[in-house]
Design a protein around this motif. Structure first.
Motif, PDB file in Angstrom:
ATOM      1  N   ALA A  15       0.822  -1.214   0.000  1.00 32.65           N
ATOM      2  CA  ALA A  15       0.000   0.000   0.000  1.00 32.65           C
ATOM      3  C   ALA A  15       0.855   1.263   0.000  1.00 32.65           C
ATOM      4  CB  ALA A  15      -0.922   0.006   1.213  1.00 32.65           C
ATOM      5  N   TYR A  16       2.186   1.103   0.089  1.00 34.89           N
ATOM      6  CA  TYR A  16       3.081   2.258   0.153  1.00 34.89           C
ATOM      7  C   TYR A  16       3.806   2.453  -1.178  1.00 34.89           C
ATOM      8  CZ  TYR A  16       2.024   2.223   5.087  1.00 34.89           C
ATOM      9  OH  TYR A  16       1.350   2.275   6.287  1.00 34.89           O
ATOM     10  N   ASP A  17       4.388   3.631  -1.350  1.00 38.56           N
ATOM     11  CA  ASP A  17       5.004   3.982  -2.635  1.00 38.56           C
ATOM     12  C   ASP A  17       6.349   3.304  -2.847  1.00 38.56           C
ATOM     13  OD1 ASP A  17       2.817   5.557  -3.047  1.00 38.56           O
ATOM     14  OD2 ASP A  17       3.846   7.479  -2.753  1.00 38.56           O
ATOM     15  N   ALA A  18       7.038   2.931  -1.765  1.00 33.09           N
ATOM     16  CA  ALA A  18       8.353   2.292  -1.901  1.00 33.09           C
ATOM     17  C   ALA A  18       8.744   1.661  -0.572  1.00 33.09           C
ATOM     18  CB  ALA A  18       9.410   3.304  -2.325  1.00 33.09           C
ATOM     19  N   VAL A  19       9.673   0.717  -0.648  1.00 27.11           N
ATOM     20  CA  VAL A  19      10.232   0.084   0.548  1.00 27.11           C
ATOM     21  C   VAL A  19      11.750   0.154   0.444  1.00 27.11           C
ATOM     22  CG1 VAL A  19      10.412  -2.004   1.935  1.00 27.11           C
ATOM     23  CG2 VAL A  19       8.249  -1.455   0.793  1.00 27.11           C
ATOM     24  N   LEU A  20      12.385   0.702   1.471  1.00 26.12           N
ATOM     25  CA  LEU A  20      13.836   0.862   1.490  1.00 26.12           C
ATOM     26  C   LEU A  20      14.426  -0.061   2.550  1.00 26.12           C
ATOM     27  CD1 LEU A  20      12.579   3.495   0.235  1.00 26.12           C
ATOM     28  CD2 LEU A  20      14.613   4.687   1.062  1.00 26.12           C
ATOM     29  N   PHE A  21      15.462  -0.802   2.169  1.00 26.65           N
ATOM     30  CA  PHE A  21      16.071  -1.794   3.053  1.00 26.65           C
ATOM     31  C   PHE A  21      17.509  -1.426   3.396  1.00 26.65           C
ATOM     32  CE2 PHE A  21      13.003  -4.162   0.463  1.00 26.65           C
ATOM     33  CZ  PHE A  21      12.335  -4.938   1.397  1.00 26.65           C
ATOM     34  N   ASP A  22      17.824  -1.433   4.678  1.00 29.46           N
ATOM     35  CA  ASP A  22      19.222  -1.493   5.067  1.00 29.46           C
ATOM     36  C   ASP A  22      19.761  -2.838   4.577  1.00 29.46           C
ATOM     37  OD1 ASP A  22      21.661  -0.882   6.537  1.00 29.46           O
ATOM     38  OD2 ASP A  22      20.971  -2.350   8.001  1.00 29.46           O
ATOM     39  N   ARG A 122      16.657 -15.905   4.038  1.00 28.85           N
ATOM     40  CA  ARG A 122      15.579 -16.462   3.217  1.00 28.85           C
ATOM     41  C   ARG A 122      14.294 -15.644   3.328  1.00 28.85           C
ATOM     42  NH1 ARG A 122      14.792 -22.789   3.928  1.00 28.85           N
ATOM     43  NH2 ARG A 122      13.310 -22.304   2.265  1.00 28.85           N
ATOM     44  N   GLY A 123      13.956 -15.235   4.545  1.00 29.82           N
ATOM     45  CA  GLY A 123      12.748 -14.444   4.734  1.00 29.82           C
ATOM     46  C   GLY A 123      12.831 -13.106   4.024  1.00 29.82           C
ATOM     47  N   SER A 124      14.021 -12.507   4.030  1.00 22.50           N
ATOM     48  CA  SER A 124      14.211 -11.222   3.366  1.00 22.50           C
ATOM     49  C   SER A 124      14.074 -11.370   1.857  1.00 22.50           C
ATOM     50  CB  SER A 124      15.587 -10.650   3.718  1.00 22.50           C
ATOM     51  OG  SER A 124      15.717 -10.486   5.119  1.00 22.50           O
ATOM     52  N   LEU A 125      14.653 -12.423   1.313  1.00 22.82           N
ATOM     53  CA  LEU A 125      14.559 -12.655  -0.121  1.00 22.82           C
ATOM     54  C   LEU A 125      13.111 -12.885  -0.545  1.00 22.82           C
ATOM     55  CD1 LEU A 125      15.941 -13.004  -2.832  1.00 22.82           C
ATOM     56  CD2 LEU A 125      16.356 -15.409  -2.253  1.00 22.82           C
ATOM     57  N   ARG A 126      12.360 -13.614   0.274  1.00 26.55           N
ATOM     58  CA  ARG A 126      10.945 -13.856  -0.041  1.00 26.55           C
ATOM     59  C   ARG A 126      10.159 -12.554  -0.062  1.00 26.55           C
ATOM     60  NH1 ARG A 126       8.829 -17.641   4.291  1.00 26.55           N
ATOM     61  NH2 ARG A 126       6.886 -17.440   3.111  1.00 26.55           N
ATOM     62  N   LEU A 127      10.462 -11.643   0.874  1.00 27.31           N
ATOM     63  CA  LEU A 127       9.759 -10.365   0.892  1.00 27.31           C
ATOM     64  C   LEU A 127      10.139  -9.525  -0.320  1.00 27.31           C
ATOM     65  CD1 LEU A 127       7.924  -8.272   2.102  1.00 27.31           C
ATOM     66  CD2 LEU A 127       9.811  -7.531   3.591  1.00 27.31           C
ATOM     67  N   VAL A 128      11.405  -9.502  -0.666  1.00 24.45           N
ATOM     68  CA  VAL A 128      11.840  -8.758  -1.854  1.00 24.45           C
ATOM     69  C   VAL A 128      11.108  -9.282  -3.089  1.00 24.45           C
ATOM     70  CG1 VAL A 128      13.799  -8.398  -3.433  1.00 24.45           C
ATOM     71  CG2 VAL A 128      14.091  -8.057  -0.967  1.00 24.45           C
ATOM     72  N   GLU A 129      11.013 -10.590  -3.218  1.00 24.64           N
ATOM     73  CA  GLU A 129      10.319 -11.188  -4.360  1.00 24.64           C
ATOM     74  C   GLU A 129       8.836 -10.803  -4.367  1.00 24.64           C
ATOM     75  OE1 GLU A 129      13.132 -15.171  -4.886  1.00 24.64           O
ATOM     76  OE2 GLU A 129      11.278 -15.273  -3.710  1.00 24.64           O
ATOM     77  N   LYS A 130       8.223 -10.773  -3.194  1.00 22.88           N
ATOM     78  CA  LYS A 130       6.809 -10.387  -3.095  1.00 22.88           C
ATOM     79  C   LYS A 130       6.610  -8.942  -3.536  1.00 22.88           C
ATOM     80  CE  LYS A 130       3.081  -9.685   0.295  1.00 22.88           C
ATOM     81  NZ  LYS A 130       2.659  -9.867   1.713  1.00 22.88           N
ATOM     82  N   LEU A 131       7.484  -8.060  -3.101  1.00 22.01           N
ATOM     83  CA  LEU A 131       7.365  -6.651  -3.466  1.00 22.01           C
ATOM     84  C   LEU A 131       7.623  -6.439  -4.955  1.00 22.01           C
ATOM     85  CD1 LEU A 131       9.170  -5.054  -0.384  1.00 22.01           C
ATOM     86  CD2 LEU A 131       6.720  -5.038  -0.861  1.00 22.01           C
ATOM     87  N   GLN A 132       8.583  -7.172  -5.490  1.00 22.14           N
ATOM     88  CA  GLN A 132       8.851  -7.064  -6.919  1.00 22.14           C
ATOM     89  C   GLN A 132       7.644  -7.534  -7.734  1.00 22.14           C
ATOM     90  OE1 GLN A 132      12.710  -9.223  -7.132  1.00 22.14           O
ATOM     91  NE2 GLN A 132      13.498  -7.338  -8.043  1.00 22.14           N
ATOM     92  N   ALA A 133       7.023  -8.614  -7.301  1.00 25.97           N
ATOM     93  CA  ALA A 133       5.844  -9.125  -8.003  1.00 25.97           C
ATOM     94  C   ALA A 133       4.696  -8.122  -7.967  1.00 25.97           C
ATOM     95  CB  ALA A 133       5.405 -10.452  -7.385  1.00 25.97           C
ATOM     96  N   ALA A 134       4.656  -7.304  -6.894  1.00 30.05           N
ATOM     97  CA  ALA A 134       3.607  -6.298  -6.761  1.00 30.05           C
ATOM     98  C   ALA A 134       4.025  -4.953  -7.365  1.00 30.05           C
ATOM     99  CB  ALA A 134       3.252  -6.109  -5.292  1.00 30.05           C
ATOM    100  N   ALA A 135       5.207  -4.926  -7.988  1.00 26.85           N
ATOM    101  CA  ALA A 135       5.727  -3.714  -8.638  1.00 26.85           C
ATOM    102  C   ALA A 135       5.926  -2.561  -7.656  1.00 26.85           C
ATOM    103  CB  ALA A 135       4.835  -3.282  -9.792  1.00 26.85           C
ATOM    104  N   VAL A 136       6.311  -2.888  -6.416  1.00 29.60           N
ATOM    105  CA  VAL A 136       6.616  -1.859  -5.423  1.00 29.60           C
ATOM    106  C   VAL A 136       8.092  -1.486  -5.553  1.00 29.60           C
ATOM    107  CG1 VAL A 136       6.728  -1.298  -2.971  1.00 29.60           C
ATOM    108  CG2 VAL A 136       4.866  -2.732  -3.835  1.00 29.60           C
ATOM    109  N   PRO A 137       8.430  -0.237  -5.797  1.00 27.69           N
ATOM    110  CA  PRO A 137       9.837   0.170  -5.901  1.00 27.69           C
ATOM    111  C   PRO A 137      10.610  -0.144  -4.621  1.00 27.69           C
ATOM    112  CG  PRO A 137       8.402   1.901  -6.743  1.00 27.69           C
ATOM    113  CD  PRO A 137       7.513   0.898  -6.058  1.00 27.69           C
ATOM    114  N   ILE A 138      11.827  -0.638  -4.767  1.00 27.85           N
ATOM    115  CA  ILE A 138      12.647  -0.981  -3.618  1.00 27.85           C
ATOM    116  C   ILE A 138      14.059  -0.427  -3.809  1.00 27.85           C
ATOM    117  CG2 ILE A 138      11.346  -3.054  -2.980  1.00 27.85           C
ATOM    118  CD1 ILE A 138      13.403  -4.741  -4.435  1.00 27.85           C
ATOM    119  N   ALA A 139      14.753  -0.247  -2.693  1.00 28.33           N
ATOM    120  CA  ALA A 139      16.117   0.270  -2.731  1.00 28.33           C
ATOM    121  C   ALA A 139      16.894  -0.263  -1.539  1.00 28.33           C
ATOM    122  CB  ALA A 139      16.122   1.799  -2.712  1.00 28.33           C
ATOM    123  N   VAL A 140      18.214  -0.203  -1.647  1.00 29.48           N
ATOM    124  CA  VAL A 140      19.104  -0.527  -0.538  1.00 29.48           C
ATOM    125  C   VAL A 140      19.683   0.776   0.000  1.00 29.48           C
ATOM    126  CG1 VAL A 140      21.320  -1.562   0.092  1.00 29.48           C
ATOM    127  CG2 VAL A 140      19.715  -2.833  -1.325  1.00 29.48           C
TER     128      VAL A 140
END
Length: 247
Positions: A15-22, A122-140
């Motif tokens: 529901a958010y515009d982007a997710v940023l990960f350390d 593994r949990g982090s990779l699964r979340l990244v994949e979920k966000l990518q599938a939902a077309a949510v922009p992500i960054a490190v």
């Protein structure tokens, strides 16, 4: 063991515009490698210089975790009433300057990374994949100058269109966490507003950085800093694994 358990109600990240990960401690267990490298280097240094009290893991969480390398060195030495010349990033690792000592630690870190490799949580990779599938922009968003190398070693560099790391921070003269600069700049690079975005952090200084940057949700990832400490630093949600957002 980390004391955190997932909060009963977690926000819908899509529901958010982007997710940023350390990076270190959130996407990959490199925080453990950093901890080992800092401990090895500072234990040797403290022994050589007769510095007390002895280095401890608490020093890592209070003075080093989440900060740019040289800022962390200066902060920890200051806690022992030691002031050194800053030096230059090009200083030899043997130099007794803030930069030299920081470079000394990096030699130890790089050796461990080359020898042992790294894999994403593994949990982090699964979340990244979920966000990518939902077309949510992500960054490190990482304070480390080794971020590119770590992402490549973990096989996930191509998943992130934006990597805001220690190299960029130094080039753009951005302040180290807990200042909000790096998170705010990463949001700008993605073309989103912090107030419509989510930040994930395991370091107290990183949580403070994202909170100061005005992020809508600041997720504290408890890999050892302590759930209550993360909340006090500004985390609005605390989990012990990013899989909590997938399961």
């Amino acid at each position: 063991m980390p004391e955190a358990t997932p909060d009963p109600v977690l926000p819908d990240l899509t529901a958010y515009d982007a997710v940023l990960f350390d990076l270190d401690g959130v996407l990959t267990p490199t925080a453990e490698v950093h901890m080992r490298a800092w401990r090895t280097m500072f234990e040797q240094l403290f022994a050589q210089w007769g510095i007390s009290p002895a280095y401890s893991d608490r020093d890592y969480f209070e003075y080093l975790d989440g900060k740019k390398r040289y800022d962390g060195v200066a902060s920890l030495l200051r806690s022992r009433d030691i002031e050194l010349a800053w030096g230059d990033p090009a200083d030899d690792p043997a130099a007794d300057t803030v930069c030299g000592i920081g470079n000394r630690k990096n030699v130890v870190f790089a050796g461990i990374l080359r020898t042992e490799g790294i894999a994403p949580y593994r949990g982090s990779l699964r979340l990244v994949e979920k966000l990518q599938a939902a077309a949510v922009p992500i960054a490190v968003v990482s304070s480390s100058k080794n971020a590119e190398e770590v992402l490549q070693a973990a096989g996930i560099r191509d998943r992130f269109p934006v990597v805001m790391d220690g190299v960029v921070a130094e080039r753009e003269h951005l302040r180290s966490k807990p200042a909000p600069d790096v998170f705010v700049e990463a949001a700008r690079m993605l073309g989103v507003k912090p107030a419509r975005s989510v930040a994930f952090e395991d370091a107290l200084s990183g949580v403070q950085s994202a909170a100061a940057g005005g992020f809508a949700v600041v997720v504290g990832v408890d890999r050892g800093a302590g759930a209550e400490h993360l909340r006090q630093a500004g985390a609005t949600v605390v989990v012990d694994d990013l899989a909590a957002f997938v399961d």
